[in-house]
Design an enzyme around this catalytic site. Structure first.
Site, PDB file in Angstrom:
ATOM      1  N   ASP A   1       0.828  -1.200   0.000  1.00  0.00           N
ATOM      2  CA  ASP A   1       0.000   0.000   0.000  1.00  0.00           C
ATOM      3  C   ASP A   1       0.866   1.256   0.000  1.00  0.00           C
ATOM      4  O   ASP A   1       2.086   1.204   0.202  1.00  0.00           O
ATOM      5  CB  ASP A   1      -0.897   0.015   1.241  1.00  0.00           C
ATOM      6  CG  ASP A   1      -1.926  -1.110   1.235  1.00  0.00           C
ATOM      7  OD1 ASP A   1      -2.277  -1.581   0.133  1.00  0.00           O
ATOM      8  OD2 ASP A   1      -2.366  -1.511   2.332  1.00  0.00           O
TER       9      ASP A   1
ATOM     10  N   TYR B   1       7.184  -9.814   6.816  1.00  0.00           N
ATOM     11  CA  TYR B   1       7.135  -8.369   7.040  1.00  0.00           C
ATOM     12  C   TYR B   1       7.760  -8.017   8.387  1.00  0.00           C
ATOM     13  O   TYR B   1       7.786  -8.843   9.312  1.00  0.00           O
ATOM     14  CB  TYR B   1       5.696  -7.860   7.036  1.00  0.00           C
ATOM     15  CG  TYR B   1       5.088  -7.655   5.672  1.00  0.00           C
ATOM     16  CD1 TYR B   1       5.112  -6.407   5.061  1.00  0.00           C
ATOM     17  CD2 TYR B   1       4.464  -8.702   4.998  1.00  0.00           C
ATOM     18  CE1 TYR B   1       4.540  -6.204   3.810  1.00  0.00           C
ATOM     19  CE2 TYR B   1       3.887  -8.516   3.756  1.00  0.00           C
ATOM     20  CZ  TYR B   1       3.928  -7.265   3.161  1.00  0.00           C
ATOM     21  OH  TYR B   1       3.369  -7.070   1.927  1.00  0.00           O
TER      22      TYR B   1
END
Length: 280
Positions: free
Chosen positions: A51, A125
């Site tokens: 994003d 992540y």
């Protein structure tokens, strides 16, 4: 010829990975650079779309080049000891400029059956969260979120451990039409680094939209004492988005690694991943 690209970027000034008309994106920037180098039309396929504001140190993508594009690349002079495929990374760097906020670190010829998105076995992540214990540091502001409270890392780890496994994470995802929210969260833990900053490490077969930022936000609410560790499971089982915690900012999130199986299993993995995930 299919080419694998290993990519890093500072997402601060990008509107995410995916190309959007009139907006600066990672995909759009790299496709434009590749089109200058190879000619024709280029479409990158990525392991995991990020994003707006999200960073990457270990993103992976692939591109398919036709015969004319391959010939154009082959005609260019390479550096000593460098083949035509490996030179693509250097030439992209020349197009995007020195000190760019995106870099293709490596380009290699992809093995048979490789698909950057569907062959991936897992994604990893990292989320960096500073609190009143570590304090705010201006030199790390671009990739660290600051939380105005002291957070209990032990409570956050307790909450994180309860979320590991195969579950429907609808409560922690932004819904997308016809997209499943069933995921296998393989690892999730917190630690403080040498500067005292809280660092979350998450690994899953895949992550749905905003899932990581929601998970770390729920843990931050636990660390602050607004939620109990068991609450993160109760919320997950409810299966609905909630205002019980805040989805944390994109700036603290980095895609750090994508894992793939052995070369002879790449095609089978891609086929398996394309099947819709379902709970037993």
């Amino acid at each position: 010829m299919r080419i694998r690209l290993d990519i890093a970027y500072d997402g601060t000034h990008f509107r995410g990975w995916a190309t959007q008309p009139g907006l600066r994106t990672v995909q759009g920037t790299l496709q434009a650079a590749l089109e200058r180098i190879a000619g024709g039309t280029i479409r990158l396929v990525v392991a995991g779309r990020t994003d707006a504001g999200v960073h990457a140190s270990g993103q992976v993508a692939h591109v398919d080049l036709d015969e004319d594009q391959v010939e154009r690349i082959m005609q260019r002079r390479t550096a000593p000891g460098e083949d035509a495929v490996s030179q693509i990374a250097r030439r992209i760097r020349g197009v995007v400029g020195a000190y760019s906020d995106v870099d293709v670190m490596l380009t290699t010829r992809a093995p048979e059956g490789f698909d950057a998105r569907f062959s991936a076995v897992w994604r990893r992540y990292e989320y960096r969260l500073a609190d009143e214990v570590s304090g705010y540091h201006p030199l790390t502001r671009a990739f660290t979120t600051f939380h105005k409270a002291s957070l209990d890392v032990d409570a956050m780890n307790e909450a994180a451990s309860r979320l590991i496994g195969l579950h429907d994470f609808a409560a922690y995802c932004k819904p997308r039409e016809e997209a499943t929210t069933i995921r296998t969260l393989l690892e999730f833990d917190w630690r403080r680094d040498d500067a005292g900053v809280l660092v979350a490490h998450l690994k899953a077969d895949a992550f749905c939209h905003s899932m990581v930022r929601a998970l770390v936000g729920a843990c931050a609410a636990v660390g602050e004492g607004r939620l109990e560790p068991d609450d993160v499971v109760t919320l997950r089982e409810a299966g609905e988005r909630t205002s019980a915690f805040k989805v944390l900012a994109a700036r603290g999130l980095t895609l750090s690694e994508v894992g793939y199986p052995a070369d002879d299993l790449l095609a089978a993995r891609a086929e398996q991943t394309r099947a819709r995930r379902e709970l037993d």
